[in-house]
Design a protein around this motif. Sequence first.
Motif, short mmCIF file in Angstrom:
data_model
loop_
_atom_site.label_atom_id
_atom_site.label_comp_id
_atom_site.label_asym_id
_atom_site.label_seq_id
_atom_site.Cartn_x
_atom_site.Cartn_y
_atom_site.Cartn_z
N PHE A 198 3.70 -0.07 -9.21
CA PHE A 198 2.85 -0.76 -7.95
C PHE A 198 1.42 -0.27 -8.53
CE2 PHE A 198 0.66 -0.78 -3.63
CZ PHE A 198 0.71 -2.13 -3.67
N ALA A 199 0.98 -0.77 -9.59
CA ALA A 199 -0.65 -0.51 -9.97
C ALA A 199 -1.60 -1.12 -9.51
CB ALA A 199 -0.33 -0.80 -11.45
N HIS A 200 -2.80 -1.02 -9.78
CA HIS A 200 -3.93 -1.74 -8.89
C HIS A 200 -3.80 -3.00 -8.79
CE1 HIS A 200 -7.98 -2.06 -7.17
NE2 HIS A 200 -8.32 -3.00 -8.23
N ARG A 201 -3.41 -3.74 -9.91
CA ARG A 201 -3.47 -5.13 -10.07
C ARG A 201 -2.49 -5.70 -9.07
NH1 ARG A 201 -4.35 -9.76 -13.58
NH2 ARG A 201 -3.02 -11.26 -13.04
N ASP A 202 -1.30 -4.87 -8.88
CA ASP A 202 -0.13 -5.23 -7.90
C ASP A 202 -0.89 -5.00 -6.44
OD1 ASP A 202 1.77 -5.53 -10.07
OD2 ASP A 202 1.88 -3.53 -10.17
N HIS A 203 -1.39 -4.10 -6.15
CA HIS A 203 -2.04 -3.79 -4.83
C HIS A 203 -2.91 -4.98 -4.53
CE1 HIS A 203 -3.94 -0.81 -2.05
NE2 HIS A 203 -4.39 -1.96 -1.80
N VAL A 204 -3.63 -5.59 -5.32
CA VAL A 204 -4.78 -6.57 -5.19
C VAL A 204 -3.86 -7.84 -5.08
CG1 VAL A 204 -6.49 -7.87 -6.19
CG2 VAL A 204 -6.56 -5.84 -6.43
N HIS A 205 -2.91 -7.84 -5.77
CA HIS A 205 -2.00 -9.14 -5.66
C HIS A 205 -1.49 -9.21 -4.08
CE1 HIS A 205 1.34 -11.94 -7.72
NE2 HIS A 205 0.62 -12.40 -6.57
N LEU A 206 -0.79 -8.38 -3.84
CA LEU A 206 -0.02 -7.83 -2.62
C LEU A 206 -1.21 -8.19 -1.62
CD1 LEU A 206 2.55 -5.36 -1.26
CD2 LEU A 206 0.45 -5.68 0.04
N THR A 207 -2.34 -7.67 -1.56
CA THR A 207 -3.59 -7.76 -0.48
C THR A 207 -3.59 -9.31 -0.24
OG1 THR A 207 -4.04 -5.71 -0.78
CG2 THR A 207 -5.47 -7.08 0.35
N TRP A 208 -3.92 -9.94 -1.66
CA TRP A 208 -4.06 -11.50 -1.54
C TRP A 208 -3.07 -12.36 -1.00
CZ3 TRP A 208 -1.79 -15.69 -4.25
CH2 TRP A 208 -2.74 -16.92 -4.10
N LEU A 209 -1.83 -11.76 -1.30
CA LEU A 209 -0.61 -12.67 -0.62
C LEU A 209 -0.53 -12.51 0.78
CD1 LEU A 209 2.28 -11.91 -3.13
CD2 LEU A 209 1.37 -14.21 -2.77
N ALA A 210 -0.77 -11.20 1.48
CA ALA A 210 -0.99 -10.76 2.75
C ALA A 210 -1.96 -11.69 3.55
CB ALA A 210 -0.99 -9.14 2.89
N ILE A 211 -3.27 -11.57 2.94
CA ILE A 211 -4.24 -12.60 3.46
C ILE A 211 -3.94 -13.88 3.59
CG2 ILE A 211 -6.70 -13.23 3.16
CD1 ILE A 211 -7.14 -10.54 1.63
N ARG A 212 -3.18 -14.46 2.74
CA ARG A 212 -3.01 -15.89 2.47
C ARG A 212 -1.68 -16.15 3.76
NH1 ARG A 212 -2.68 -19.07 -2.97
NH2 ARG A 212 -1.30 -20.18 -1.38
N ALA A 213 -0.95 -15.25 3.63
CA ALA A 213 0.23 -15.32 4.88
C ALA A 213 -0.06 -15.08 6.43
CB ALA A 213 1.07 -14.30 4.45
N VAL A 214 -1.21 -14.01 6.36
CA VAL A 214 -1.28 -13.85 7.95
C VAL A 214 -2.67 -13.80 8.17
CG1 VAL A 214 0.76 -12.57 8.10
CG2 VAL A 214 -1.16 -11.19 7.75
N GLY A 215 -3.61 -13.83 7.41
CA GLY A 215 -5.14 -13.80 7.31
C GLY A 215 -5.53 -12.41 7.31
N PRO A 216 -6.92 -12.58 7.33
CA PRO A 216 -7.50 -11.11 6.87
C PRO A 216 -7.42 -10.00 8.01
CG PRO A 216 -9.31 -13.06 6.51
CD PRO A 216 -7.89 -13.54 7.26
N ALA A 217 -7.63 -10.47 9.14
CA ALA A 217 -7.42 -9.19 10.17
C ALA A 217 -5.90 -8.69 10.27
CB ALA A 217 -7.90 -10.03 11.64
N ALA A 218 -5.06 -9.55 10.30
CA ALA A 218 -3.70 -9.11 10.51
C ALA A 218 -3.31 -8.33 9.06
CB ALA A 218 -2.67 -10.33 10.76
N ALA A 219 -3.87 -8.88 7.97
CA ALA A 219 -3.45 -8.23 6.65
C ALA A 219 -4.00 -6.72 6.64
CB ALA A 219 -4.21 -9.11 5.63
N VAL A 220 -4.90 -6.51 7.15
CA VAL A 220 -5.54 -5.05 7.40
C VAL A 220 -4.49 -4.28 7.69
CG1 VAL A 220 -7.08 -3.33 8.38
CG2 VAL A 220 -7.96 -5.55 7.70
N ASP A 221 -3.89 -4.67 9.02
CA ASP A 221 -2.74 -3.59 9.48
C ASP A 221 -1.49 -3.91 8.61
OD1 ASP A 221 -4.23 -3.01 11.76
OD2 ASP A 221 -3.46 -4.71 12.92
N LEU A 222 -1.15 -5.04 8.30
CA LEU A 222 -0.03 -5.26 7.48
C LEU A 222 0.17 -4.36 6.07
CD1 LEU A 222 2.76 -6.94 6.84
CD2 LEU A 222 1.39 -8.58 5.59
N VAL A 223 -1.05 -4.55 5.53
CA VAL A 223 -1.14 -3.83 4.08
C VAL A 223 -1.47 -2.23 4.40
CG1 VAL A 223 -2.71 -3.46 2.34
CG2 VAL A 223 -2.02 -5.58 2.98
#
Length: 121
Positions: free
Chosen positions: A17-42
Amino acid sequence: MTFDELFAAVTGSSGRFAHRDHVHLTWLAIRAVGPAAAVDLVSDGIRRTARYAGQPRKYHATMSRAWVELIAARMSQADATFDDFVARHPEVLDKRLLNTLYRPGTLATEAARTGWVPPDL
């Protein structure tokens, strides 16, 4: 989508889980649940992962939220894939990007580690 599903999607069998993976996970989370919910999810997922690894101090509340907000602000419909997104916004792969928004001393505080501190630059 759960954090564990997102984590598996970006790390595959490597578990790395390197930095690029963290960014990718965050990008996927935002696409899946939107920015506000992604904050909590991530944030919740990273906090739990750090605690499970025996390193709870690795979790940083301000950095987690700030990265979600930085990535969300750069996302657009033109980014059909994560690779498209990174090609348009290569700066997100620089771990030091938060230094353009925060003084180093700010992010080093316990207040920033445990709660939200807005950018001070």
